[in-house]
Design a protein around this motif. Structure first.
Motif, PDB file in Angstrom:
ATOM      1  N   ALA A  19       0.817  -1.211   0.000  1.00  0.00           N
ATOM      2  CA  ALA A  19       0.000   0.000   0.000  1.00  0.00           C
ATOM      3  C   ALA A  19       0.851   1.262   0.000  1.00  0.00           C
ATOM      4  CB  ALA A  19      -0.929  -0.009   1.205  1.00  0.00           C
ATOM      5  N   PHE A  20       2.158   1.112  -0.141  1.00  0.00           N
ATOM      6  CA  PHE A  20       3.055   2.264  -0.190  1.00  0.00           C
ATOM      7  C   PHE A  20       3.939   2.118  -1.430  1.00  0.00           C
ATOM      8  CE2 PHE A  20       6.896   0.021   0.985  1.00  0.00           C
ATOM      9  CZ  PHE A  20       6.404  -1.090   1.651  1.00  0.00           C
ATOM     10  N   ASP A  21       4.590   3.219  -1.791  1.00  0.00           N
ATOM     11  CA  ASP A  21       5.485   3.200  -2.943  1.00  0.00           C
ATOM     12  C   ASP A  21       6.817   2.579  -2.528  1.00  0.00           C
ATOM     13  OD1 ASP A  21       7.068   3.620  -5.141  1.00  0.00           O
ATOM     14  OD2 ASP A  21       6.815   5.806  -5.169  1.00  0.00           O
ATOM     15  N   VAL A  22       7.037   1.348  -2.931  1.00  0.00           N
ATOM     16  CA  VAL A  22       8.236   0.623  -2.511  1.00  0.00           C
ATOM     17  C   VAL A  22       9.511   1.245  -3.069  1.00  0.00           C
ATOM     18  CG1 VAL A  22       8.284  -1.052  -4.390  1.00  0.00           C
ATOM     19  CG2 VAL A  22       9.150  -1.692  -2.138  1.00  0.00           C
ATOM     20  N   THR A  23       9.413   2.020  -4.130  1.00  0.00           N
ATOM     21  CA  THR A  23      10.624   2.590  -4.730  1.00  0.00           C
ATOM     22  C   THR A  23      11.273   3.646  -3.837  1.00  0.00           C
ATOM     23  OG1 THR A  23       9.418   4.266  -5.996  1.00  0.00           O
ATOM     24  CG2 THR A  23       9.813   2.140  -7.066  1.00  0.00           C
ATOM     25  N   VAL A  24      10.513   4.225  -2.891  1.00  0.00           N
ATOM     26  CA  VAL A  24      11.101   5.219  -1.987  1.00  0.00           C
ATOM     27  C   VAL A  24      11.439   4.614  -0.622  1.00  0.00           C
ATOM     28  CG1 VAL A  24      10.067   7.184  -3.157  1.00  0.00           C
ATOM     29  CG2 VAL A  24       8.842   6.110  -1.263  1.00  0.00           C
ATOM     30  N   ALA A  25      11.139   3.324  -0.434  1.00  0.00           N
ATOM     31  CA  ALA A  25      11.565   2.640   0.788  1.00  0.00           C
ATOM     32  C   ALA A  25      13.073   2.414   0.708  1.00  0.00           C
ATOM     33  CB  ALA A  25      10.835   1.309   0.927  1.00  0.00           C
ATOM     34  N   THR A  26      13.743   2.460   1.866  1.00  0.00           N
ATOM     35  CA  THR A  26      15.188   2.263   1.903  1.00  0.00           C
ATOM     36  C   THR A  26      15.495   0.789   2.116  1.00  0.00           C
ATOM     37  OG1 THR A  26      15.529   4.470   2.797  1.00  0.00           O
ATOM     38  CG2 THR A  26      17.332   2.904   3.061  1.00  0.00           C
ATOM     39  N   ALA A  27      16.206   0.214   1.162  1.00  0.00           N
ATOM     40  CA  ALA A  27      16.593  -1.187   1.236  1.00  0.00           C
ATOM     41  C   ALA A  27      18.008  -1.285   1.787  1.00  0.00           C
ATOM     42  CB  ALA A  27      16.536  -1.816  -0.151  1.00  0.00           C
ATOM     43  N   VAL A  28      18.219  -2.251   2.671  1.00  0.00           N
ATOM     44  CA  VAL A  28      19.552  -2.516   3.207  1.00  0.00           C
ATOM     45  C   VAL A  28      20.018  -3.848   2.639  1.00  0.00           C
ATOM     46  CG1 VAL A  28      20.950  -2.776   5.282  1.00  0.00           C
ATOM     47  CG2 VAL A  28      18.925  -1.289   5.325  1.00  0.00           C
ATOM     48  N   CYS A  29      21.116  -3.798   1.890  1.00  0.00           N
ATOM     49  CA  CYS A  29      21.651  -4.994   1.238  1.00  0.00           C
ATOM     50  C   CYS A  29      22.222  -5.952   2.280  1.00  0.00           C
ATOM     51  CB  CYS A  29      22.725  -4.589   0.233  1.00  0.00           C
ATOM     52  SG  CYS A  29      23.551  -6.005  -0.541  1.00  0.00           S
ATOM     53  N   GLY A  30      21.826  -7.210   2.181  1.00  0.00           N
ATOM     54  CA  GLY A  30      22.318  -8.224   3.102  1.00  0.00           C
ATOM     55  C   GLY A  30      23.770  -8.606   2.868  1.00  0.00           C
ATOM     56  N   SER A  31      24.304  -8.285   1.714  1.00  0.00           N
ATOM     57  CA  SER A  31      25.688  -8.652   1.405  1.00  0.00           C
ATOM     58  C   SER A  31      26.685  -7.567   1.785  1.00  0.00           C
ATOM     59  CB  SER A  31      25.836  -8.960  -0.088  1.00  0.00           C
ATOM     60  OG  SER A  31      25.124 -10.125  -0.420  1.00  0.00           O
ATOM     61  N   CYS A  32      26.397  -6.313   1.374  1.00  0.00           N
ATOM     62  CA  CYS A  32      27.396  -5.254   1.585  1.00  0.00           C
ATOM     63  C   CYS A  32      26.919  -4.156   2.541  1.00  0.00           C
ATOM     64  CB  CYS A  32      27.811  -4.633   0.249  1.00  0.00           C
ATOM     65  SG  CYS A  32      26.564  -3.558  -0.512  1.00  0.00           S
ATOM     66  N   GLY A  33      25.636  -4.184   2.932  1.00  0.00           N
ATOM     67  CA  GLY A  33      25.127  -3.199   3.872  1.00  0.00           C
ATOM     68  C   GLY A  33      24.749  -1.866   3.254  1.00  0.00           C
ATOM     69  N   ASP A  34      24.824  -1.753   1.929  1.00  0.00           N
ATOM     70  CA  ASP A  34      24.458  -0.508   1.261  1.00  0.00           C
ATOM     71  C   ASP A  34      23.010  -0.149   1.605  1.00  0.00           C
ATOM     72  OD1 ASP A  34      24.974   1.644  -0.708  1.00  0.00           O
ATOM     73  OD2 ASP A  34      23.475   0.606  -1.925  1.00  0.00           O
ATOM     74  N   ASN A  35      22.777   1.137   1.881  1.00  0.00           N
ATOM     75  CA  ASN A  35      21.435   1.670   2.141  1.00  0.00           C
ATOM     76  C   ASN A  35      21.055   2.532   0.959  1.00  0.00           C
ATOM     77  OD1 ASN A  35      20.414   1.685   5.348  1.00  0.00           O
ATOM     78  ND2 ASN A  35      22.529   1.145   4.999  1.00  0.00           N
ATOM     79  N   ALA A  36      19.957   2.227   0.297  1.00  0.00           N
ATOM     80  CA  ALA A  36      19.535   3.027  -0.855  1.00  0.00           C
ATOM     81  C   ALA A  36      18.051   2.809  -1.098  1.00  0.00           C
ATOM     82  CB  ALA A  36      20.321   2.642  -2.100  1.00  0.00           C
ATOM     83  N   HIS A  37      17.414   3.794  -1.691  1.00  0.00           N
ATOM     84  CA  HIS A  37      16.023   3.620  -2.091  1.00  0.00           C
ATOM     85  C   HIS A  37      15.941   2.464  -3.079  1.00  0.00           C
ATOM     86  CE1 HIS A  37      15.020   8.084  -1.126  1.00  0.00           C
ATOM     87  NE2 HIS A  37      14.887   7.313  -0.074  1.00  0.00           N
ATOM     88  N   MET A  38      14.854   1.710  -3.004  1.00  0.00           N
ATOM     89  CA  MET A  38      14.670   0.610  -3.959  1.00  0.00           C
ATOM     90  C   MET A  38      14.694   1.130  -5.393  1.00  0.00           C
ATOM     91  SD  MET A  38      14.681  -2.455  -2.882  1.00  0.00           S
ATOM     92  CE  MET A  38      14.110  -3.226  -4.391  1.00  0.00           C
ATOM     93  N   GLY A  39      14.305   2.380  -5.578  1.00  0.00           N
ATOM     94  CA  GLY A  39      14.319   2.978  -6.908  1.00  0.00           C
ATOM     95  C   GLY A  39      15.719   3.120  -7.483  1.00  0.00           C
TER      96      GLY A  39
END
Ligand SMILES: [Zn+2]
Length: 87
Positions: A19-39
């Motif tokens: 119900a939200f725009d997933v492209t603006v959610a911040t994803a945390v990579c399980g491999s390198c820890g990078d934090n970035a919007h899914m977009g």
């Protein structure tokens, strides 16, 4: 690796699940820890579905496959997905 588009390609298919725009959610990579919007992810689109890869290390963050029997979402490559509060 084949050509890819950016993570904004996930907006349509993911809006059917969340119900939200997933492209603006911040994803945390399980491999390198990078934090970035899914977009900002690298998304590979094929007839089989969407594969989102980390913009930093290239590992798989998310796989979305739509079949006649339903939608399969695998988020094993994410340590977390931070969704900002609305309003
Ligand atoms: Zn990564």
């Amino acid at each position: 690796m084949p050509a890819h588009v950016d993570g904004n390609a996930l907006a349509g298919p993911m809006s059917e699940l969340f119900a939200f725009d997933v492209t603006v959610a911040t994803a945390v990579c399980g491999s390198c820890g990078d934090n970035a919007h899914m977009g900002q992810a690298m998304v590979y689109v094929s007839a089989m579905g969407h594969v989102a890869r980390c913009r930093s290390c290239g590992d798989v963050l998310m796989v979305l496959v739509e079949t006649p029997n339903g939608t399969m979402l695998n988020v094993r490559g994410l340590t977390g997905l931070r969704i900002a509060p609305t309003g």
